[in-house]
Design an enzyme around this catalytic site. Structure first.
Site, PDB file in Angstrom:
ATOM      1  N   ASP A  91       0.921  -1.216   0.101  1.00 15.25           N
ATOM      2  CA  ASP A  91       0.038  -0.053   0.026  1.00 15.25           C
ATOM      3  C   ASP A  91       0.833   1.293  -0.072  1.00 15.25           C
ATOM      4  OD1 ASP A  91      -3.066   0.513   1.111  1.00 15.25           O
ATOM      5  OD2 ASP A  91      -1.867   2.224   1.133  1.00 15.25           O
ATOM      6  N   ILE A  92       0.692   2.261  -0.733  1.00 16.43           N
ATOM      7  CA  ILE A  92       1.450   3.447  -0.871  1.00 16.43           C
ATOM      8  C   ILE A  92       1.270   4.226   0.431  1.00 16.43           C
ATOM      9  CG2 ILE A  92      -0.363   4.903  -1.697  1.00 16.43           C
ATOM     10  CD1 ILE A  92       1.434   5.738  -3.928  1.00 16.43           C
ATOM     11  N   GLY A 147     -15.936   2.730   3.380  1.00 19.46           N
ATOM     12  CA  GLY A 147     -14.701   3.597   3.388  1.00 19.46           C
ATOM     13  C   GLY A 147     -13.747   3.108   1.935  1.00 19.46           C
ATOM     14  N   GLN A 148     -14.681   2.338   1.086  1.00 17.81           N
ATOM     15  CA  GLN A 148     -13.685   1.934  -0.282  1.00 17.81           C
ATOM     16  C   GLN A 148     -13.448   3.255  -0.936  1.00 17.81           C
ATOM     17  OE1 GLN A 148     -15.744  -0.934  -2.417  1.00 17.81           O
ATOM     18  NE2 GLN A 148     -14.007  -1.230  -3.900  1.00 17.81           N
ATOM     19  N   ASN A 158     -12.832  -3.027   2.456  1.00  9.15           N
ATOM     20  CA  ASN A 158     -13.718  -2.031   2.688  1.00  9.15           C
ATOM     21  C   ASN A 158     -14.730  -1.956   1.525  1.00  9.15           C
ATOM     22  OD1 ASN A 158     -12.637  -1.120   5.135  1.00  9.15           O
ATOM     23  ND2 ASN A 158     -10.915   0.005   3.809  1.00  9.15           N
ATOM     24  N   HIS A 210     -10.242  -5.507  -3.372  1.00  9.07           N
ATOM     25  CA  HIS A 210      -9.012  -5.476  -2.655  1.00  9.07           C
ATOM     26  C   HIS A 210      -8.933  -6.140  -1.259  1.00  9.07           C
ATOM     27  CE1 HIS A 210      -9.799  -1.324  -2.700  1.00  9.07           C
ATOM     28  NE2 HIS A 210      -9.347  -1.220  -1.350  1.00  9.07           N
ATOM     29  N   LEU A 211      -7.949  -6.744  -0.882  1.00  8.81           N
ATOM     30  CA  LEU A 211      -7.957  -7.441   0.297  1.00  8.81           C
ATOM     31  C   LEU A 211      -6.903  -6.802   1.256  1.00  8.81           C
ATOM     32  CD1 LEU A 211      -8.976  -9.405   2.514  1.00  8.81           C
ATOM     33  CD2 LEU A 211      -7.526 -11.057   1.423  1.00  8.81           C
TER      34      LEU A 211
HETATM   35  P1  5GP Z   1      -9.720   1.407   0.249  1.00 11.41           P
HETATM   36  O1  5GP Z   1      -9.822   2.598   0.969  1.00 11.41           O
HETATM   37  O2  5GP Z   1     -10.539   1.526  -1.059  1.00 11.41           O
HETATM   38  O3  5GP Z   1      -9.965   0.048   1.054  1.00 11.41           O
HETATM   39  O4  5GP Z   1      -8.273   1.232   0.057  1.00 11.41           O
HETATM   40  C1  5GP Z   1      -7.437   1.872  -0.824  1.00 11.41           C
HETATM   41  C2  5GP Z   1      -6.107   1.699  -0.523  1.00 11.41           C
HETATM   42  O5  5GP Z   1      -5.332   1.926  -1.857  1.00 11.41           O
HETATM   43  C3  5GP Z   1      -5.595   2.710   0.363  1.00 11.41           C
HETATM   44  O6  5GP Z   1      -4.984   2.107   1.333  1.00 11.41           O
HETATM   45  C4  5GP Z   1      -4.625   3.539  -0.388  1.00 11.41           C
HETATM   46  O7  5GP Z   1      -3.592   3.923   0.342  1.00 11.41           O
HETATM   47  C5  5GP Z   1      -4.031   2.550  -1.557  1.00 11.41           C
HETATM   48  N1  5GP Z   1      -3.697   3.418  -2.752  1.00 11.41           N
HETATM   49  C6  5GP Z   1      -4.288   4.421  -3.349  1.00 11.41           C
HETATM   50  N2  5GP Z   1      -3.530   4.648  -4.489  1.00 11.41           N
HETATM   51  C7  5GP Z   1      -2.525   3.721  -4.475  1.00 11.41           C
HETATM   52  C8  5GP Z   1      -1.424   3.601  -5.501  1.00 11.41           C
HETATM   53  O8  5GP Z   1      -1.401   4.418  -6.503  1.00 11.41           O
HETATM   54  N3  5GP Z   1      -0.498   2.682  -5.302  1.00 11.41           N
HETATM   55  C9  5GP Z   1      -0.701   1.922  -4.285  1.00 11.41           C
HETATM   56  N4  5GP Z   1       0.379   0.909  -3.938  1.00 11.41           N
HETATM   57  N5  5GP Z   1      -1.582   1.917  -3.351  1.00 11.41           N
HETATM   58  C10 5GP Z   1      -2.705   2.982  -3.398  1.00 11.41           C
END
Ligand code: 5GP
Ligand code: ZN
Length: 118
Positions: free
Chosen positions: A33-34, A96-97, A90, A103-104
């Site tokens: 995760d970034i 919170g998606q 999420n 994704h997991l």
């Molecule tokens: P969500 O909030 O949808 O469950 O999680 C999305 C996740 O994707 C977040 O934890 C966010 O930090 C990660 N993310 C968003 N953009 C990028 C990206 O460009 N690269 C990576 N490696 N992770 C990302």
């Protein structure tokens, strides 16, 4: 469904956006995760585009299992299985998606806070 051109994670799968990949199989990839929320924070995604868990079709049930098995294998590989880890999906707005490609999250490497936030 064909992978949409505007999906961030489909671009990571295609290699058009860089990511630190830590796991690859025929159906799943895992990458860091970034914006990590724990020392280990990896996202496992199906290569096939699925918008969210809310839109996972009955005939895609295998993808849910493959995501969990991928996370299990990686957690064992890096040696955090015995200490423990957290798996999170999420789902849609209230969940919170923020990225609409299923994704997991695998979180671990330290004691995580107990309970679930609101
Ligand atoms: P969500 O909030 O949808 O469950 O999680 C999305 C996740 O994707 C977040 O934890 C966010 O930090 C990660 N993310 C968003 N953009 C990028 C990206 O460009 N690269 C990576 N490696 N992770 C990302
Ligand atoms: Zn996608």
């Amino acid at each position: 469904m064909k992978n949409p051109a505007d999906c961030l994670f489909c671009k990571i799968i295609a290699g058009d956006i860089p990511a630190t990949k830590v796991f690859e199989s025929d159906s799943v990839i895992g990458f860091n995760d970034i914006n990590p929320q724990a020392p280990v924070h990896v996202l496992f995604i199906p290569r096939e585009h699925v918008r969210s868990a809310a839109e996972l079709h009955d005939d895609q049930a295998h993808l849910a299992g493959e995501l969990i098995l991928a996370a299990r294998a990686y957690a064992a590989q890096i040696g955090i299985s015995d200490e423990g880890f957290r798996l999170v999906i999420n789902c849609n707005g209230h969940g919170g998606q923020t990225v609409y490609h299923l994704h997991l999250h695998l979180l671990g490497g330290e004691q995580l806070a107990l309970g679930f936030g609101s």
